[in-house]
Enzyme design. Structure first.
Site, PDB file in Angstrom:
ATOM      1  N   ASP A  42      36.871  45.767  41.988  1.00  0.00           N
ATOM      2  CA  ASP A  42      36.942  46.460  43.278  1.00  0.00           C
ATOM      3  C   ASP A  42      38.310  46.344  43.927  1.00  0.00           C
ATOM      4  O   ASP A  42      38.537  46.955  44.965  1.00  0.00           O
ATOM      5  CB  ASP A  42      35.885  45.915  44.240  1.00  0.00           C
ATOM      6  N   ASP A  83      32.554  39.174  43.196  1.00  0.00           N
ATOM      7  CA  ASP A  83      32.557  39.505  44.620  1.00  0.00           C
ATOM      8  C   ASP A  83      32.952  40.958  44.832  1.00  0.00           C
ATOM      9  O   ASP A  83      34.048  41.375  44.451  1.00  0.00           O
ATOM     10  CB  ASP A  83      33.540  38.602  45.380  1.00  0.00           C
ATOM     11  N   ASP A 102      34.233  41.681  37.523  1.00  0.00           N
ATOM     12  CA  ASP A 102      34.500  40.857  38.683  1.00  0.00           C
ATOM     13  C   ASP A 102      33.168  40.682  39.409  1.00  0.00           C
ATOM     14  O   ASP A 102      32.245  41.488  39.228  1.00  0.00           O
ATOM     15  CB  ASP A 102      35.535  41.541  39.577  1.00  0.00           C
TER      16      ASP A 102
END
Length: 331
Positions: free
Chosen positions: A213, A16, A14
């Site tokens: 995250d 961001d 991922d």
């Protein structure tokens, strides 16, 4: 001692909150990604963010010192375009409620992009738009109420930035949902399978791990396509989220940041009702989780957290609140 990544042939990231936060690279990301490539690990970047094109993502990564080509990036607009190509007629009229990057992807997929429900689109596709207007939402709602199918790039409620969390595509979709509460929506981005399936296919990966995250998109998304996952603490979710995670949102492993992929796998042993990880030992006193061992470094606190979650995941009635408060270096 072997590294965590040694068990995998590919690592999918991922962006961001994992590789970058706004305009800045997450600490350790550029060097760690370069090291992974030097080890022969396939590296791919996966983003639910529909507000930017893959070209823009590639440019940012290269500017941050992260080697990246266009084939290394898979976006939710690319994934939803492939879904729509399978389910809609060639050249179908599609109304876009999103950024220019999403409209461009629809055009590249062969659809006829229209701007108003009166043009009788057969579908509405919605994605994150940093300049979203209420008239755009209204118009998309009218199209759906007149029979257009509803597609979405992703449902992330928030987006992590270098300044903090901001509303994401999921918040924009939910705003439209208030006007069309019963309309079904087809979504490509995590945690739905299409985006990760497209990435695995493109990378030709046989043993991939997904690094993220967010528990509700990244980790659950990995579960939904049957692959392992690695949670980092540089973005949206923290220790309290992890402790209370549902079974489908529990990662295979954790690390402070992507450097953790190059460190040994964090292992636990159990006995006598206690869980030991590194020098940390977690046990229960009544319904309260207790911890002992050194807690002066991030690594030691991650060991303690991993021991704690083995107990709380086994028995959801346990209270780890005070114990987690002692892990002050972790978000």
């Amino acid at each position: 001692m072997s590294r965590f990544i040694d068990a995998y042939d590919a690592a999918m990231f991922d962006l961001d909150g994992v590789v970058y936060l706004g305009p800045d690279a997450v600490e350790g990301a550029p060097a760690s990604l370069a090291e992974l490539r030097s080890l022969g690990v396939k590296v791919g970047f996966v983003t639910n963010n529909a507000g930017r094109s893959a070209d823009v993502v590639v440019d940012q990564l290269n500017q941050l010192g992260i080697d990246c080509g266009l084939s290394d990036v898979v976006t939710s607009p690319q994934a939803i375009a492939q879904v729509m190509r399978r389910e809609l007629p060639d050249g179908a009229k599609v109304q876009v409620c999103g950024a220019q990057a999403l409209a461009d992807e629809m055009t590249a997929a062969g659809f006829t992009v229209v701007s108003d429900f009166t043009q009788e689109p057969v579908a509405v596709v919605q994605g994150y738009d940093p300049n979203l207007s209420w008239p755009s939402l209204d118009n998309a709602g009218f199209a759906i109420q007149h029979g257009a199918r509803w597609f979405g790039t992703n449902t992330d409620i928030t987006r992590p930035t270098h300044l903090g969390l901001v509303p994401g595509a999921g918040a924009q979709i939910e705003a439209l949902r208030t006007a069309v509460p019963d309309a079904p929506i087809t979504v490509a981005g995590k945690p739905y399978p299409p985006l990760l399936q497209e990435t695995i296919k493109r990378m030709q990966a046989s043993r991939p791990v997904f690094v993220g995250d967010r528990l509700d998109t990244d980790i659950e998304g990995a579960h939904n396509v049957g692959i392992d996952s690695f949670l980092v603490f540089t973005g949206a979710h923290g220790k309290k989220d992890l402790v209370s995670a549902s079974p489908r949102q529990r990662p295979t492993a954790i690390g402070w940041n992507v450097e953790g992929l190059l460190e040994p796998r964090r292992e636990c042993s159990q006995g006598g009702g206690a869980v030991v990880c590194g020098a940390a030992r977690a046990w229960t006193s009544g319904s309260v989780v207790q911890i002992d061992g050194p807690l002066t470094s991030v690594t030691e606190q991650l060991d303690a957290l991993w021991a704690i979650v083995q107990l709380t995941w086994r028995d959801g009635s346990l209270d780890a609140t005070e114990t987690l408060d002692a892990l002050q270096l972790l978000p």
